[in-house]
Enzyme design. Structure first.
Site, PDB file in Angstrom:
ATOM      1  N   GLU A 178       0.800  -1.232   0.000  1.00 32.00           N
ATOM      2  CA  GLU A 178       0.000   0.000   0.000  1.00 32.00           C
ATOM      3  C   GLU A 178       0.831   1.280   0.000  1.00 32.00           C
ATOM      4  O   GLU A 178       0.530   2.220   0.726  1.00 32.00           O
ATOM      5  CB  GLU A 178      -0.926   0.001   1.241  1.00 32.00           C
ATOM      6  CG  GLU A 178      -1.872  -1.169   1.252  1.00 32.00           C
ATOM      7  CD  GLU A 178      -2.710  -1.263   2.530  1.00 32.00           C
ATOM      8  OE1 GLU A 178      -3.867  -1.650   2.405  1.00 32.00           O
ATOM      9  OE2 GLU A 178      -2.206  -0.946   3.608  1.00 32.00           O
TER      10      GLU A 178
HETATM   11  C1  TNX Z   1      -4.401  -4.055   4.604  1.00 34.42           C
HETATM   12  S1  TNX Z   1      -2.762  -6.394   4.181  1.00 34.42           S
HETATM   13  C2  TNX Z   1      -3.133  -3.839   5.110  1.00 34.42           C
HETATM   14  C3  TNX Z   1      -2.999  -3.452   6.522  1.00 34.42           C
HETATM   15  C4  TNX Z   1      -4.324  -3.252   7.197  1.00 34.42           C
HETATM   16  C5  TNX Z   1      -5.270  -4.348   6.786  1.00 34.42           C
HETATM   17  C6  TNX Z   1      -6.585  -4.316   7.490  1.00 34.42           C
HETATM   18  C7  TNX Z   1      -1.707  -5.378   4.065  1.00 34.42           C
HETATM   19  C8  TNX Z   1      -0.450  -5.854   3.507  1.00 34.42           C
HETATM   20  N1  TNX Z   1      -1.966  -4.126   4.438  1.00 34.42           N
HETATM   21  O1  TNX Z   1      -2.212  -2.295   6.613  1.00 34.42           O
HETATM   22  O2  TNX Z   1      -4.124  -3.284   8.564  1.00 34.42           O
HETATM   23  O3  TNX Z   1      -5.478  -4.248   5.407  1.00 34.42           O
HETATM   24  O4  TNX Z   1      -7.320  -5.490   7.240  1.00 34.42           O
END
Ligand code: TNX
Length: 505
Positions: free
Chosen positions: A308
């Site tokens: 992300e």
């Molecule tokens: C996505 S999964 C994220 C996390 C969040 C999560 C909540 C991932 C690699 N990144 O930063 O906590 O969703 O479900």
């Protein structure tokens, strides 16, 4: 006909010997065949002594002596892989054999589950009066994959050492062997770094909601690593970069492109931050932080996040991840990163963690396939199956639902090697269930989301395919009394016919 014992994960093969059983008595002893198997013998004695109240003396002696639980290390002679073991229970004793201490340890967890649930009673007080009966069986067992992980997000809400240890002790019962610690995120930096001390001292102060957070000192982290190692579990530390870094940016203004200070972040948005790529200090930061984490970590893996990172430009992202991989390889470690890092074209031995098949994101599948084409293996954590922060159903108060509801069946009833087109068994390193803690502030809440789903994930990673949910849920039902004995706040799913002490068979 008696039904097979409700083992989770189900073993590769089990033969039941009707009418045969071994009973652990006040004068039973434990035998190990050498100093290398002794720690596993001691672990077993530690499991059995308190609830039974028996002395269970431990001696180095050959197996096969009457009224003995024998642990035999065969040092590779059996040739079925490091975690494999065989377990035989007859009227005069128990024989557990494995090529490695790790294999013995996995077998000990099987033996533990063959005993009545009262074996899990660890509270102080008088020992429990039970016949400590083990059914006559012959088990041959080994895992499907070498990576069977649990991830704890200790960044959004900090989990103190005692909570992590309790989680390790519960997880090792299901033969999980990887503990992935998500140590850093926007809301908190949870591991001390000597050369960048404000990361923990300032960046670890708070957590989601603005309550006080915390961090592990190096000694505390080492304590977690060795507690896990005693349970044959490898700690995989994650320093999430270049996004999810607000806590670091708030601790050291010079890490920001504009050099200006930021206040701590205690909300729950994602995609809010990025390291400043190309700045000299950023490179030094990454190198020094990873060097200290590598130095603290005996296991071969370092997880660098990479998820992300939408505050980072695509070109910067690729350059950054490549540089990080170089640093990790120079430290003699294997890099693990979330699937997005696949965009950078990683080295063949690096691992990619697949997660994003939730809400309209087909790109995760593409990234996973192209990673596999380049020779990376996948750790399978699809969010709509393996994310333990997803609500079970509409009544679940904790958790989120961006990837949908994940009830106990949904978390269990899928096959990792059938999940992504053109990705099969040998492209997969294993499976892992992350729990993100935006909504989870204490160990009771954590356990409610983790159990029973993590047991199902553990079985997917260990057991051969070909079992059904209907058969599994009957076995799972027998684990309720075990969790009750330990005081685990597990979710009593209405789809599982839970047993209690009264009707435990
Ligand atoms: C996505 S999964 C994220 C996390 C969040 C999560 C909540 C991932 C690699 N990144 O930063 O906590 O969703 O479900």
């Amino acid at each position: 006909m008696t039904s097979p014992p409700p083992l989770i994960p189900a073993p590769e093969s089990i033969e039941l010997h009707e009418g045969v059983e071994f009973v652990i008595e006040p004068d039973t002893s434990i035998a190990v065949n050498g100093p290398e198997s002794r720690p596993v013998g001691e672990y077993l004695a530690g499991v059995l002594r308190k609830p039974t109240g028996y002395p269970l003396p431990l001696a180095i002696q050959p197996g096969g002596v009457d009224n003995t639980v024998s642990l035999t290390l065969t040092r590779g002679r059996r040739g079925r892989g490091g975690e494999s073991y065989s377990l035989g229970v007859g009227v005069s004793g128990i024989d557990l054999a494995a090529d490695t201490p790790e294999g013995l340890f996995r077998g000990v967890q099987t033996l533990r589950q063959l005993l009545p649930a009262a074996i899990e009673k660890t509270s102080d007080g008088p020992s429990v009066a039970e016949p400590w009966t083990v059914p006559g069986v012959r088990i041959e067992d080994r895992p499907r994959w070498g990576w069977r992980g649990s991830m704890l997000d200790v960044a959004r809400h900090f989990i103190p050492v005692a909570g992590v240890k309790r989680h390790i002790e519960l997880a090792c019962r299901y033969k999980l062997n990887m503990l992935h610690l998500h140590l850093t995120d926007d809301q908190g930096w949870r591991i001390h770094v000597d050369r960048w001390p404000r990361l923990s001292r300032h960046g670890g102060r708070l957590q989601v909601g603005g309550t006080s957070g915390g961090y592990y000192t190096k000694d505390e982290y080492r304590e977690i690593v060795s507690y896990a190692a005693e349970r044959h579990m490898t700690v995989v530390p994650e320093i999430d970069m270049p996004g999810h870094t607000h806590a670091a940016l708030a601790s050291y203004p010079q890490l920001n492109c504009d050099g200006r200070p930021r206040s701590l972040y205690t909300g729950t948005d994602v995609r809010v931050s990025s390291l400043c790529i190309g700045k000299e200090v950023t490179d030094r930061f990454v190198e020094e932080v990873l060097a200290e984490i590598a130095e603290l970590t005996p296991g071969p893996y370092l997880h660098v996040g990479g998820d992300e990172a939408s505050q980072t430009s695509p070109e910067d992202y690729v350059a950054f991840i490549k540089r990080v991989e170089e640093i990790i390889l120079a430290q003699g470690k294997t890099m693990v990163a979330w699937e997005e890092a696949g965009r950078a074209g990683l080295a063949a031995g690096s691992l990619v963690q697949f997660w994003n098949n939730g809400s309209g994101a087909p790109s995760g599948f593409k990234l996973a396939r192209s990673a596999v084409e380049r020779g990376q293996k996948l750790v399978m954590s699809p969010s709509d199956r393996a994310y333990l922060d997803m609500k079970y159903d509409i009544t679940t108060e904790l958790g989120t639902q961006w990837a949908g509801f994940v009830d106990v069946r949904r978390a269990y009833d899928w096959d990792p090697s059938q999940f992504i087109a053109q990705v099969d068994e040998s492209d997969i390193a294993g499976i892992e269930a992350p729990i993100w803690t935006e909504t989870i502030a204490d160990v009771d809440s954590l356990e409610f989301m983790v159990w029973p789903r993590l047991a199902g994930i553990a079985e997917l990673g260990w057991s051969p395919t070909g079992r059904s949910w209907d058969e599994y849920r009957m076995r799972l039902a027998a684990h309720g009394p075990r969790w009750e004995a330990i005081g685990v706040n597990f979710f009593r799913s209405p789809h599982v016919p839970w047993r209690n002490h009264a009707n435990e068979s």
